[in-house]
Every structure is written in structure tokens, then in C-alpha cells.
Design an enzyme around this catalytic site. Structure first.
Site, short mmCIF file in Angstrom:
data_model
loop_
_atom_site.label_atom_id
_atom_site.label_comp_id
_atom_site.label_asym_id
_atom_site.label_seq_id
_atom_site.Cartn_x
_atom_site.Cartn_y
_atom_site.Cartn_z
N HIS A 276 36.45 37.15 31.28
CA HIS A 276 37.40 37.64 32.09
C HIS A 276 38.66 37.35 31.29
O HIS A 276 40.08 37.73 31.40
CB HIS A 276 38.05 37.50 33.37
CG HIS A 276 39.02 38.12 34.02
ND1 HIS A 276 38.93 39.73 33.94
CD2 HIS A 276 40.12 37.93 34.70
CE1 HIS A 276 39.96 40.01 34.80
NE2 HIS A 276 40.55 39.04 35.08
N ASP B 223 32.20 40.90 32.76
CA ASP B 223 33.45 40.28 33.48
C ASP B 223 33.36 40.41 34.95
O ASP B 223 33.17 41.51 35.62
CB ASP B 223 34.72 41.03 32.81
CG ASP B 223 36.04 40.82 33.27
OD1 ASP B 223 35.93 39.91 34.55
OD2 ASP B 223 37.14 41.12 32.67
N SER C 141 44.89 40.42 33.50
CA SER C 141 44.43 40.52 34.63
C SER C 141 45.42 41.12 35.67
O SER C 141 45.91 42.26 35.26
CB SER C 141 43.92 39.26 35.04
OG SER C 141 43.06 39.44 36.23
#
Length: 263
Positions: A245, A217, A95
Site C-alpha cells: 500500500h 494491496d 491513501s
């Protein structure tokens, strides 16, 4: 050196020569890697750490001046590499850590050999010719909720980020991680994460890289993975058979296989 290792709660495991450095995403800490890390320790030396304000890090080291932009977190990465005298590292970032790692590798490319980006996003906000996934006003509402009720915000958002509603224990794992993060730091880190625009930095990366993308996502939609692949020189894009995610938590075997194939 020891002060940096303590500050970022650095742990080194594994028996190999080649170093892998795992960097967690927002609301998480190094424990988020527990489902995949054992697959790499036989052949690699694995470095795990927590950003200041997360996990077992030294919370007293947090200053808004340093961590008010992603560059401060990138400096944490470089500090850890310097403290352990690491060069030619295989970096795995989830991320927001994808962009943090990218910034670190632009500054010190000699520290990095290959980079794996899991669900990266250079900008989370929709722009005129760019799909980031969020409208600015929606993020402002999200932060208002976060400011007024951090635990309620965590309980609502973490399962949505995880996806895989048929496996609620995964959402619960992420919720517990969010709730273990210092709320004041989490609020600032969230703002830095969601309001940073690193699109102009993508083309500066000189290190070989891989983007791992999931479907469904809510944080980094498919269009974002395509954008990263198109704008990072030589980046490979792999669409995992995974949703949500956090594929390193929800689909560890597939994530391990994709990383192994690349490295």
C-alpha cells in the site's frame, strides 16, 4: 498564518515555481515522503505538512468535533494553501489523503492544478455492488484490538499494510511511524478513515487526476482503483510494478517516474 504553519508543522523546500503539496496517509507524517521528495525539489517548490495529531503537529489543536469527519482534514489542507497563498498546486495524496484532497479540491478547485492519488479508496467496506476489501465486522474486530493494545495493533498491521515481507525493514519503518502517532488521535482517525463513504463525491472532481495502484494491496485492492478511475471524470489509472500500500516507500523510483510522467 504562522499559527497554521505551526499547527500543521509545515515545511517548504525546493527551488522551483510550481508548487507540489504532499499529504501523508493514516499513521504516517511528512517523513513518509523522504524517499521520493528529493526528486522534485530541483524543479518544484515542495510543501510538506502533518495533519493535526500526527508527526510534529500541534496536538492541542485536535478536537473530535473538527476531526470527526474527513472534511476537518480537508480544511487543514485548505488552511495550509491559504496561509501560503497557494494556487494551482500539484497535490500528491497517499491513501486516505487521496479522498481528503478530493474533498478539498471540490470545495476550492482553483487551489489545485493536478492531483495524484496513491492507493485511494472512497470506501473500505464491501457493499452489495462494490468491493472495498473489508467486511464491517472485520473492521470492528480490528478496532477492538486497536483500543485494547495500540502498540500490538501497530506491530501487527503496519507490516501487512506495507507488504513486501522479503524486506522487513520497510514494515519496521511504517510500524515506527504508527507508534509515533498519538494513540487517541490515531484511533479516531482510523475510524473516520475506514468508515467514511466518499463514493458519491468522486464525480464532483473537476481537477485532472492520476490514480497510482499497486497489486497485493490489502488496504485498496485492484477493484477499488478501477472504481475510482471509472467514477472520477478524466482520471488516469496507472498500475505500478509494486506491491503493498506504500509504493512511495517500497518502490520510490517507479513512483517518482509515474508522477513525473503525469505532471
Amino acid at each position: 498564518m504562522s499559527s497554521i504553519l505551526k499547527r500543521n508543522n509545515v515545511n517548504v523546500i525546493g527551488d522551483g515555481e510550481q508548487v507540489m503539496l504532499f499529504a501523508h496517509g493514516f499513521g504516517c507524517d511528512q517523513r513518509s515522503w523522504q524517499f521520493i521528495v528529493d526528486a522534485f525539489t530541483a524543479d518544484h517548490k515542495v510543501v510538506l505538512f502533518d495533519y493535526v495529531g500526527s508527526g510534529g503537529s500541534d496536538l492541542s489543536a485536535y478536537t473530535p468535533a473538527r476531526y470527526g469527519q474527513l472534511d476537518g482534514y480537508a480544511q487543514d489542507l485548505l488552511d495550509v494553501c491559504e496561509a501560503l497563498d497557494l494556487k494551482q498546486v500539484i497535490f500528491v495524496g497517499h491513501s486516505v489523503s487521496a479522498m481528503i484532497g478530493l474533498l478539498a479540491a471540490i470545495r476550492k478547485p482553483e487551489y489545485f492544478k493536478k492531483m495524484v492519488f496513491i492507493g485511494p479508496s472512497p470506501l473500505y467496506i464491501n457493499d452489495a455492488h462494490y468491493t472495498g476489501g473489508f467486511e464491517r465486522k472485520d473492521l470492528e474486530s480490528l478496532f477492538e484490538f486497536m483500543d485494547s493494545n495500540y502498540l500490538g495493533w501497530s506491530n501487527a498491521l503496519a507490516p501487512a499494510i506495507m507488504g513486501n515481507a522479503d524486506r522487513p525493514e520497510l514494515g519496521e519503518f511504517l510500524t515506527n511511524s504508527f507508534c509515533a502517532t498519538d494513540p487517541d488521535v490515531a484511533r479516531e482517525f482510523a475510524r473516520v478513515t475506514f468508515f467514511s463513504d466518499n463514493r458519491a463525491d468522486l464525480g464532483k472532481l473537476q481537477v485532472e487526476s492520476l490514480t497510482l495502484q499497486c497489486s497485493d494491496d490489502v488496504i485498496a485492492p485492484l477493484a477499488v482503483g478501477d472504481f475510482v478511475q471509472a467514477h472520477v471524470p478524466g482520471n488516469q489509472l496507472v498500475l505500478l510494478e509494486a506491491t503493498g500500500h506504500c509504493p512511495h516507500i517500497s518502490e520510490p523510483e517507479k513512483t517518482i517516474r509515474a508522477i513525473m510522467d503525469f505532471i
